[in-house]
Scaffold this active site. Structure first.
Site, PDB file in Angstrom:
ATOM      1  N   LYS A  52     149.272 -32.032 -85.323  1.00 44.53           N
ATOM      2  CA  LYS A  52     149.799 -30.748 -84.840  1.00 44.53           C
ATOM      3  C   LYS A  52     148.770 -30.165 -83.879  1.00 44.53           C
ATOM      4  O   LYS A  52     147.579 -30.103 -84.186  1.00 44.53           O
ATOM      5  CB  LYS A  52     150.017 -29.813 -86.037  1.00 44.53           C
ATOM      6  CG  LYS A  52     150.837 -28.597 -85.705  1.00 44.53           C
ATOM      7  CD  LYS A  52     152.248 -28.947 -85.286  1.00 44.53           C
ATOM      8  CE  LYS A  52     153.277 -28.578 -86.315  1.00 44.53           C
ATOM      9  NZ  LYS A  52     154.620 -29.094 -85.956  1.00 44.53           N
ATOM     10  N   THR A  97     153.763 -33.327 -89.414  1.00 39.00           N
ATOM     11  CA  THR A  97     152.865 -32.451 -88.645  1.00 39.00           C
ATOM     12  C   THR A  97     153.020 -31.009 -89.116  1.00 39.00           C
ATOM     13  O   THR A  97     152.070 -30.222 -89.076  1.00 39.00           O
ATOM     14  CB  THR A  97     153.120 -32.557 -87.126  1.00 39.00           C
ATOM     15  OG1 THR A  97     154.405 -32.025 -86.816  1.00 39.00           O
ATOM     16  CG2 THR A  97     153.015 -33.975 -86.629  1.00 39.00           C
ATOM     17  N   PHE A 198     119.294 -26.461 -50.822  1.00 33.53           N
ATOM     18  CA  PHE A 198     119.595 -27.900 -50.852  1.00 33.53           C
ATOM     19  C   PHE A 198     119.161 -28.464 -49.510  1.00 33.53           C
ATOM     20  O   PHE A 198     119.817 -28.258 -48.485  1.00 33.53           O
ATOM     21  CB  PHE A 198     121.090 -28.131 -51.090  1.00 33.53           C
ATOM     22  CG  PHE A 198     121.436 -29.589 -51.232  1.00 33.53           C
ATOM     23  CD1 PHE A 198     120.905 -30.348 -52.266  1.00 33.53           C
ATOM     24  CD2 PHE A 198     122.277 -30.215 -50.321  1.00 33.53           C
ATOM     25  CE1 PHE A 198     121.208 -31.698 -52.396  1.00 33.53           C
ATOM     26  CE2 PHE A 198     122.595 -31.564 -50.438  1.00 33.53           C
ATOM     27  CZ  PHE A 198     122.051 -32.300 -51.481  1.00 33.53           C
ATOM     28  N   HIS A 292     131.501 -24.028 -53.805  1.00 37.46           N
ATOM     29  CA  HIS A 292     130.866 -23.659 -52.538  1.00 37.46           C
ATOM     30  C   HIS A 292     131.291 -22.276 -52.052  1.00 37.46           C
ATOM     31  O   HIS A 292     132.457 -21.889 -52.169  1.00 37.46           O
ATOM     32  CB  HIS A 292     131.224 -24.687 -51.465  1.00 37.46           C
ATOM     33  CG  HIS A 292     130.869 -26.100 -51.852  1.00 37.46           C
ATOM     34  ND1 HIS A 292     129.588 -26.499 -52.088  1.00 37.46           N
ATOM     35  CD2 HIS A 292     131.643 -27.193 -52.053  1.00 37.46           C
ATOM     36  CE1 HIS A 292     129.583 -27.791 -52.427  1.00 37.46           C
ATOM     37  NE2 HIS A 292     130.819 -28.231 -52.412  1.00 37.46           N
TER      38      HIS A 292
HETATM   39  O1  URC Z   1     122.856 -29.113 -55.226  1.00 34.43           O
HETATM   40  C1  URC Z   1     123.509 -29.898 -54.499  1.00 34.43           C
HETATM   41  N1  URC Z   1     123.521 -31.226 -54.784  1.00 34.43           N
HETATM   42  C2  URC Z   1     124.217 -32.137 -54.031  1.00 34.43           C
HETATM   43  O2  URC Z   1     124.216 -33.367 -54.330  1.00 34.43           O
HETATM   44  C3  URC Z   1     124.915 -31.625 -52.912  1.00 34.43           C
HETATM   45  N2  URC Z   1     125.689 -32.233 -51.965  1.00 34.43           N
HETATM   46  C4  URC Z   1     126.136 -31.245 -51.154  1.00 34.43           C
HETATM   47  O3  URC Z   1     126.896 -31.423 -50.156  1.00 34.43           O
HETATM   48  N3  URC Z   1     125.641 -30.047 -51.528  1.00 34.43           N
HETATM   49  C5  URC Z   1     124.874 -30.257 -52.634  1.00 34.43           C
HETATM   50  N4  URC Z   1     124.199 -29.407 -53.434  1.00 34.43           N
END
Ligand code: URC
Length: 337
Positions: A52, A97, A198, A292
């Protein structure tokens, strides 16, 4: 529902009158031949189970005027030794169930619910040791995030829904084996506006992304982990410690924050902190989708329309695609050297 069971944790429960299952081998062998016979040996059931899903349950513990609540969605699943219900429509070993749903309510009434993990163990133990035809029992529990209302001081009996993250666990047991427990959290959505970068990633003919020494970092964290020893585990404390470790390693101190060179590194830092702080956890797996937030490129617009208050920064939130970043960290087996 496709559960994966992993580490077997504590010793098998003591036998009850109906629990031991010498004849199971015979039942299983008969079942294995049922499908083969029905299909002239062409097919076999390679997996089966039934239960269930999402039995909703509010547990209120009343201690005088002070009440404690926990709300759950409990799913059960049983695997029977016999395949007869599937192959020939014989239900005589089928625990309905609907009865599984009733069992969840009655076990909650009888034992209360201290933690979802311990209640899950009660449920799977009950099915295995009440019905000798059950060879495996599973219980999946999601907890609703109620918090006690703070009205100057903690309220006796009023609560507020605070969905910071959803707690869940999966408890499973195969007959004659120990209970396996996995706990998790999902939906922990966080964002920070600085201290994230990054840079220095692969640059080649496929690359358009520029180094980002300063960016928004936002993710919706999922984590799951398993316990070395269910008996000594403090499940509530472990869950809160995991959540706090993730928040601490993501955010850092309130005034200065903490620098993140990548989602990967922040994820690893959080996992390492969990294994350092909670000795009962033997591995943890985390997923951090990189949600993003893009800088708006205003370079193509005339200067008179792009000029604005320097305090205002505008980003474009992007739902899809998202980066998908995960890792699992486990303890190394102790060396015997
Ligand atoms: O922290 C990140 N890791 C990634 O592997 C990655 N790849 C990406 O396009 N942006 C980021 N940012």
């Amino acid at each position: 529902m496709p559960w994966t069971s992993t580490n077997r944790i504590y010793a098998k429960p003591s036998n009850t009158s109906s629990g031991e299952a010498g004849p199971l081998v015979a039942i299983g062998a008969k079942a294995a031949t049922t499908a083969a016979a029905d299909t002239g040996g062409r097919f076999e059931l390679s997996d089966h189970g039934y239960g269930k899903s999402s039995v909703k349950l509010l547990h209120v513990h009343r201690d005088g005027e002070y009440h404690v609540i926990r709300e759950f969605e409990v799913s059960t699943e049983l695997k029977l030794a016999s395949e007869s219900a599937y192959i020939i429509g014989d239900n005589k070993e089928v625990v309905a169930t609907d009865s599984q749903k009733n069992t969840v309510y009655l076990l909650a009434k009888k034992h209360g619910i201290k933690t979802p993990e311990e209640f899950g163990a009660v449920v799977v133990n009950h099915f295995l040791y009440t019905y000798r035809q059950v060879v495996e029992a599973k219980c999946h529990i999601i907890e609703y995030p109620w918090e006690r209302l703070q009205a100057g001081s903690p309220h006796n009996h009023a609560f507020v829904f605070a969905p910071t993250a959803t707690r869940w666990c999966e408890v499973s047991q195969i007959r004659h084996e120990a209970v396996a427990v996995k706990s998790g959290l999902k939906g922990l959505r966080v964002l920070k506006t600085t201290q994230s970068a990054f840079v220095d990633f692969v640059q080649d003919e496929y690359t358009t992304l520029a180094d980002a020494p300063e960016r928004i970092f936002s993710t919706i964290v999922e984590a799951e982990w398993s316990y070395d020893n269910m008996k000594s585990a403090d499940f509530d404390n472990a869950w809160l410690t995991v959540k706090d470790a993730i928040l601490e390693k993501f955010a850092g101190p309130p005034d200065t924050g903490v620098y993140s060179p990548s989602v990967q590194h922040t994820l690893y830092q959080a996992e390492k902190t969990v294994l350092e702080k909670v000795s009962e956890i033997n591995w943890i797996r985390m997923t951090m989708p990189n949600r993003h937030y893009l800088n708006i490129d205003v370079s193509k617009f005339p200067a008179n329309v792009t000029k604005g208050d320097p305090h205002h920064y505008i980003y474009q939130p992007i739902d899809k695609p998202a980066g998908l970043i995960y890792a699992q960290l486990r303890r190394r087996p102790k060396s015997h050297l």
